[in-house]
Design an enzyme around this catalytic site. Sequence first.
Site, PDB file in Angstrom:
ATOM      1  N   LYS A  14       0.827  -1.217   0.000  1.00 26.46           N
ATOM      2  CA  LYS A  14       0.000   0.000   0.000  1.00 26.46           C
ATOM      3  C   LYS A  14       0.857   1.262   0.000  1.00 26.46           C
ATOM      4  O   LYS A  14       0.621   2.177  -0.780  1.00 26.46           O
ATOM      5  CB  LYS A  14      -0.892   0.076   1.252  1.00 26.46           C
ATOM      6  CG  LYS A  14      -1.998  -0.933   1.340  1.00 26.46           C
ATOM      7  CD  LYS A  14      -2.936  -0.589   2.502  1.00 26.46           C
ATOM      8  CE  LYS A  14      -2.270  -0.608   3.867  1.00 26.46           C
ATOM      9  NZ  LYS A  14      -1.782  -1.917   4.296  1.00 26.46           N
ATOM     10  N   ARG A  90      -9.098   1.793   9.099  1.00 25.93           N
ATOM     11  CA  ARG A  90      -8.723   0.422   9.448  1.00 25.93           C
ATOM     12  C   ARG A  90      -9.792  -0.263  10.287  1.00 25.93           C
ATOM     13  O   ARG A  90      -9.624  -1.439  10.633  1.00 25.93           O
ATOM     14  CB  ARG A  90      -7.424   0.447  10.246  1.00 25.93           C
ATOM     15  CG  ARG A  90      -6.177   0.044   9.463  1.00 25.93           C
ATOM     16  CD  ARG A  90      -5.018   0.190  10.425  1.00 25.93           C
ATOM     17  NE  ARG A  90      -3.845  -0.557  10.120  1.00 25.93           N
ATOM     18  CZ  ARG A  90      -2.779  -0.072   9.486  1.00 25.93           C
ATOM     19  NH1 ARG A  90      -2.795   1.155   9.018  1.00 25.93           N
ATOM     20  NH2 ARG A  90      -1.704  -0.803   9.322  1.00 25.93           N
ATOM     21  N   ARG A 129      11.259  -6.900   5.419  1.00 19.20           N
ATOM     22  CA  ARG A 129      11.246  -5.444   5.532  1.00 19.20           C
ATOM     23  C   ARG A 129      12.049  -4.975   6.745  1.00 19.20           C
ATOM     24  O   ARG A 129      12.708  -3.942   6.704  1.00 19.20           O
ATOM     25  CB  ARG A 129       9.783  -4.996   5.641  1.00 19.20           C
ATOM     26  CG  ARG A 129       9.557  -3.536   5.452  1.00 19.20           C
ATOM     27  CD  ARG A 129       8.104  -3.254   5.146  1.00 19.20           C
ATOM     28  NE  ARG A 129       7.241  -3.427   6.311  1.00 19.20           N
ATOM     29  CZ  ARG A 129       5.946  -3.097   6.327  1.00 19.20           C
ATOM     30  NH1 ARG A 129       5.387  -2.614   5.245  1.00 19.20           N
ATOM     31  NH2 ARG A 129       5.223  -3.272   7.396  1.00 19.20           N
ATOM     32  N   ARG A 131      11.205  -3.654   9.696  1.00 24.29           N
ATOM     33  CA  ARG A 131      10.837  -2.464  10.451  1.00 24.29           C
ATOM     34  C   ARG A 131      10.712  -2.848  11.923  1.00 24.29           C
ATOM     35  O   ARG A 131      10.584  -4.032  12.243  1.00 24.29           O
ATOM     36  CB  ARG A 131       9.472  -1.980   9.912  1.00 24.29           C
ATOM     37  CG  ARG A 131       9.262  -0.505   9.958  1.00 24.29           C
ATOM     38  CD  ARG A 131       8.037  -0.126   9.154  1.00 24.29           C
ATOM     39  NE  ARG A 131       6.795  -0.540   9.786  1.00 24.29           N
ATOM     40  CZ  ARG A 131       5.600  -0.399   9.215  1.00 24.29           C
ATOM     41  NH1 ARG A 131       5.499   0.121   8.015  1.00 24.29           N
ATOM     42  NH2 ARG A 131       4.515  -0.781   9.844  1.00 24.29           N
ATOM     43  N   ARG A 142      -0.507  -8.428  13.914  1.00 27.74           N
ATOM     44  CA  ARG A 142      -1.031  -7.436  12.973  1.00 27.74           C
ATOM     45  C   ARG A 142      -1.931  -8.076  11.922  1.00 27.74           C
ATOM     46  O   ARG A 142      -2.919  -7.492  11.502  1.00 27.74           O
ATOM     47  CB  ARG A 142       0.112  -6.663  12.322  1.00 27.74           C
ATOM     48  CG  ARG A 142       0.640  -5.591  13.284  1.00 27.74           C
ATOM     49  CD  ARG A 142       1.943  -4.989  12.869  1.00 27.74           C
ATOM     50  NE  ARG A 142       1.907  -4.420  11.555  1.00 27.74           N
ATOM     51  CZ  ARG A 142       2.977  -4.349  10.757  1.00 27.74           C
ATOM     52  NH1 ARG A 142       4.138  -4.832  11.158  1.00 27.74           N
ATOM     53  NH2 ARG A 142       2.877  -3.803   9.594  1.00 27.74           N
TER      54      ARG A 142
HETATM   55  P1  AMP Z   1       1.252   1.017   8.879  1.00 27.35           P
HETATM   56  O1  AMP Z   1       2.469   1.793   8.570  1.00 27.35           O
HETATM   57  O2  AMP Z   1       0.034   1.498   8.115  1.00 27.35           O
HETATM   58  O3  AMP Z   1       1.442  -0.463   8.800  1.00 27.35           O
HETATM   59  O4  AMP Z   1       0.890   1.329  10.427  1.00 27.35           O
HETATM   60  C1  AMP Z   1       1.776   0.959  11.456  1.00 27.35           C
HETATM   61  C2  AMP Z   1       1.017   0.910  12.807  1.00 27.35           C
HETATM   62  O5  AMP Z   1       0.454   2.213  13.083  1.00 27.35           O
HETATM   63  C3  AMP Z   1      -0.179  -0.038  12.838  1.00 27.35           C
HETATM   64  O6  AMP Z   1       0.213  -1.358  13.140  1.00 27.35           O
HETATM   65  C4  AMP Z   1      -1.016   0.588  13.952  1.00 27.35           C
HETATM   66  O7  AMP Z   1      -0.487   0.298  15.234  1.00 27.35           O
HETATM   67  C5  AMP Z   1      -0.819   2.072  13.704  1.00 27.35           C
HETATM   68  N1  AMP Z   1      -1.839   2.608  12.765  1.00 27.35           N
HETATM   69  C6  AMP Z   1      -1.633   3.118  11.516  1.00 27.35           C
HETATM   70  N2  AMP Z   1      -2.786   3.502  10.946  1.00 27.35           N
HETATM   71  C7  AMP Z   1      -3.763   3.242  11.854  1.00 27.35           C
HETATM   72  C8  AMP Z   1      -5.182   3.386  11.869  1.00 27.35           C
HETATM   73  N3  AMP Z   1      -5.838   3.882  10.808  1.00 27.35           N
HETATM   74  N4  AMP Z   1      -5.841   3.010  12.979  1.00 27.35           N
HETATM   75  C9  AMP Z   1      -5.214   2.515  14.053  1.00 27.35           C
HETATM   76  N5  AMP Z   1      -3.889   2.331  14.108  1.00 27.35           N
HETATM   77  C10 AMP Z   1      -3.159   2.688  13.028  1.00 27.35           C
END
Ligand code: AMP
Length: 186
Positions: A14, A90, A129, A131, A142
């Site tokens: 994404k 989400r 990755r 991270r 996750r």
């Molecule tokens: P991402 O980079 O989109 O994978 O987001 C990394 C982490 O940030 C996720 O595992 C959540 O802990 C938090 N996070 C990001 N976007 C959201 C969202 N829309 N709602 C809740 N937590 C979020």
Amino acid sequence: MIKVVFLGPPGAGKGTQALKIAEKFGVPHISTGDILRAAVKEGTELGKLAKSYMDKGELVPDEVIIGIIKERLSQPDVKERGFILDGFPRTLKQAEALDQMLKELSMPLDRVIYLNVDDEEIVKRLLARGRADDTEEIIRNRLKVYRDQTAPLINYYREKGLLVEIYGVGEIEEITKKIEQALGLL
Ligand code: AMP
């Protein structure tokens, strides 16, 4: 002006694809994950709160995330050019809050791009990755959180006639092309 949401499991690509599309169409790329990671790095109150959830692979509470997006969508660049949302919504509650916000802004969504990737491929990619929140245990959580809380949005948007499903395995450029085609008439 395009107004698009990118949906899909962690590791679906994404971020990569949303950024490319945002650059090509000249629209703001809004990634809640990036916003939260920046806050963690800066050590703000938001960052401290977010970190406690991110470290476990849990979702940051809806009210917090909805507040962040509300603020971001009220900026002039969004009004002028639209947006690519990456990693938001989400949960169903976030999706409903987004509907409300966009209604108030008179900016209905054009499309939801659902990047679909097989489970084995996801785990492989996330482990590669490296991270901070990409250890095997956190990845597993996750994925569970994705299935329980985020996957229902696929039907939510399908029922609204907004969903375009794109298979997210293959050459990055090929996948970008398929997304561009899906957005081509906008
Ligand atoms: P991402 O980079 O989109 O994978 O987001 C990394 C982490 O940030 C996720 O595992 C959540 O802990 C938090 N996070 C990001 N976007 C959201 C969202 N829309 N709602 C809740 N937590 C979020």
